[in-house]
Motif scaffolding. Structure first.
Motif, PDB file in Angstrom:
ATOM      1  N   THR A  60       0.851  -1.192   0.000  1.00  0.00           N
ATOM      2  CA  THR A  60       0.000   0.000   0.000  1.00  0.00           C
ATOM      3  C   THR A  60       0.886   1.241   0.000  1.00  0.00           C
ATOM      4  N   PHE A  61       0.451   2.272  -0.713  1.00  0.00           N
ATOM      5  CA  PHE A  61       1.204   3.520  -0.728  1.00  0.00           C
ATOM      6  C   PHE A  61       0.266   4.724  -0.603  1.00  0.00           C
ATOM      7  N   ASP A  62      -0.959   4.461  -0.170  1.00  0.00           N
ATOM      8  CA  ASP A  62      -1.954   5.508   0.040  1.00  0.00           C
ATOM      9  C   ASP A  62      -2.793   5.102   1.245  1.00  0.00           C
ATOM     10  N   ARG A  63      -3.160   6.056   2.053  1.00  0.00           N
ATOM     11  CA  ARG A  63      -3.934   5.762   3.269  1.00  0.00           C
ATOM     12  C   ARG A  63      -5.276   5.116   2.957  1.00  0.00           C
ATOM     13  N   LYS A  64      -5.790   5.355   1.763  1.00  0.00           N
ATOM     14  CA  LYS A  64      -7.099   4.821   1.390  1.00  0.00           C
ATOM     15  C   LYS A  64      -7.046   3.356   0.965  1.00  0.00           C
ATOM     16  N   HIS A  65      -5.854   2.825   0.734  1.00  0.00           N
ATOM     17  CA  HIS A  65      -5.757   1.486   0.152  1.00  0.00           C
ATOM     18  C   HIS A  65      -6.335   0.396   1.053  1.00  0.00           C
ATOM     19  N   ASN A  66      -6.101   0.476   2.347  1.00  0.00           N
ATOM     20  CA  ASN A  66      -6.657  -0.545   3.247  1.00  0.00           C
ATOM     21  C   ASN A  66      -8.181  -0.541   3.199  1.00  0.00           C
ATOM     22  N   GLU A  67      -8.776   0.643   3.119  1.00  0.00           N
ATOM     23  CA  GLU A  67     -10.235   0.735   2.998  1.00  0.00           C
ATOM     24  C   GLU A  67     -10.696   0.175   1.657  1.00  0.00           C
ATOM     25  N   MET A  68      -9.930   0.417   0.609  1.00  0.00           N
ATOM     26  CA  MET A  68     -10.286  -0.077  -0.716  1.00  0.00           C
ATOM     27  C   MET A  68     -10.227  -1.601  -0.778  1.00  0.00           C
ATOM     28  N   ILE A  69      -9.254  -2.190  -0.118  1.00  0.00           N
ATOM     29  CA  ILE A  69      -9.148  -3.656  -0.078  1.00  0.00           C
ATOM     30  C   ILE A  69     -10.406  -4.246   0.534  1.00  0.00           C
ATOM     31  N   GLN A  70     -10.837  -3.666   1.635  1.00  0.00           N
ATOM     32  CA  GLN A  70     -12.055  -4.148   2.298  1.00  0.00           C
ATOM     33  C   GLN A  70     -13.288  -3.900   1.436  1.00  0.00           C
TER      34      GLN A  70
END
Length: 243
Positions: free
Chosen positions: A83-93
């Protein structure tokens, strides 16, 4: 995270690793003939190559560059993300994607000559490949350096085969960002990412030093591709290319 690394450390000691990338040469790789070797080896798939090697894959590695849809219920192997953006973990979910662990990409810079000098490839920072146990991924650029090779080394393999790691196709038209070529059609990509000649040449030019660093660790390196830009000193394996 530490426990997971303890369990995987040396798990494939002395064996081969096959790391499948998504370069256009994957269309010409004789995967069926390779399967007997894959069964006894560590098999890592980078993103869409899982579509070709699904039931042989031991680990799938992902990011959101050139992301496309996946049938996650069919993918049974562990899945690791950078991940290289704070939003990526939310996007994965939000996408319902498989995820066993995430690795934040650190020490990254702009896509310029000065920026790439901070990367593993551009700065010949090969010690980065041994740092994955802290849960971070050092900027490659690209998943091969950020996660694939580090995981193979952690597993203790003695030889790494880079399958369809073509690196890129240099644009002869201009030096602006463009879409790199892959084995799949570009219109299947949901989140398209562009690349530059500078990034391609930075990675390609780093591969001789990579080979030498691995050799000093007692790890062999070869490539299965009919067009890879890796250094000419890295052995090709044409027997796995469909003529």
């Amino acid at each position: 995270m530490t426990r997971r690394f303890d369990l995987s450390n040396g798990l494939f000691s002395g064996r081969e690793a096959y790391i499948f990338a998504a370069g256009p040469s994957l269309k010409n790789v004789d995967v069926e003939s390779l399967r007997l070797r894959l069964d006894k080896s560590l098999v890592i798939c980078i993103k869409q190559s899982i579509d070709i090697v699904d039931f042989d894959c031991d680990a799938l590695i992902m990011n959101f560059c050139n992301f496309s849809g996946y049938e996650w219920d069919r993918i049974q192997c562990p899945t690791f993300w950078t991940t290289f953006d704070r939003k990526h973990n939310e996007m994965i979910q939000a996408k319902g994607a498989n995820c066993n662990a995430t690795f934040e990409v650190v020490e990254n810079g702009p896509n310029t000559a000065a920026g790439f000098s901070l990367s593993t490839a551009g700065g010949n920072r090969w010690e980065n490949l041994d740092k994955i146990t802290d849960g971070k991924a050092r900027w490659g650029p690209g998943l091969m350096y950020e996660l694939a090779i580090p995981l193979a080394l952690l597993a203790g393999v003695s030889h790494i085969n880079l399958v369809s790691w073509d690196i890129g196709t240099i644009s002869q038209e201009n030096d602006t960002a463009f879409h790199n070529e892959h084995f799949y059609e570009q219109n299947k990509v949901e989140m398209s990412t562009k690349i530059t000649n500078l990034e391609i040449t930075t990675v390609a030019n780093s591969t001789l030093a990579l080979r030498n660093w691995l050799a000093a660790k007692g790890v062999g390196l070869s490539v299965i591709s009919d067009r890879s830009l890796v250094h000419e000193s890295i052995p090709r394996k044409p027997e796995w290319i469909i003529q």
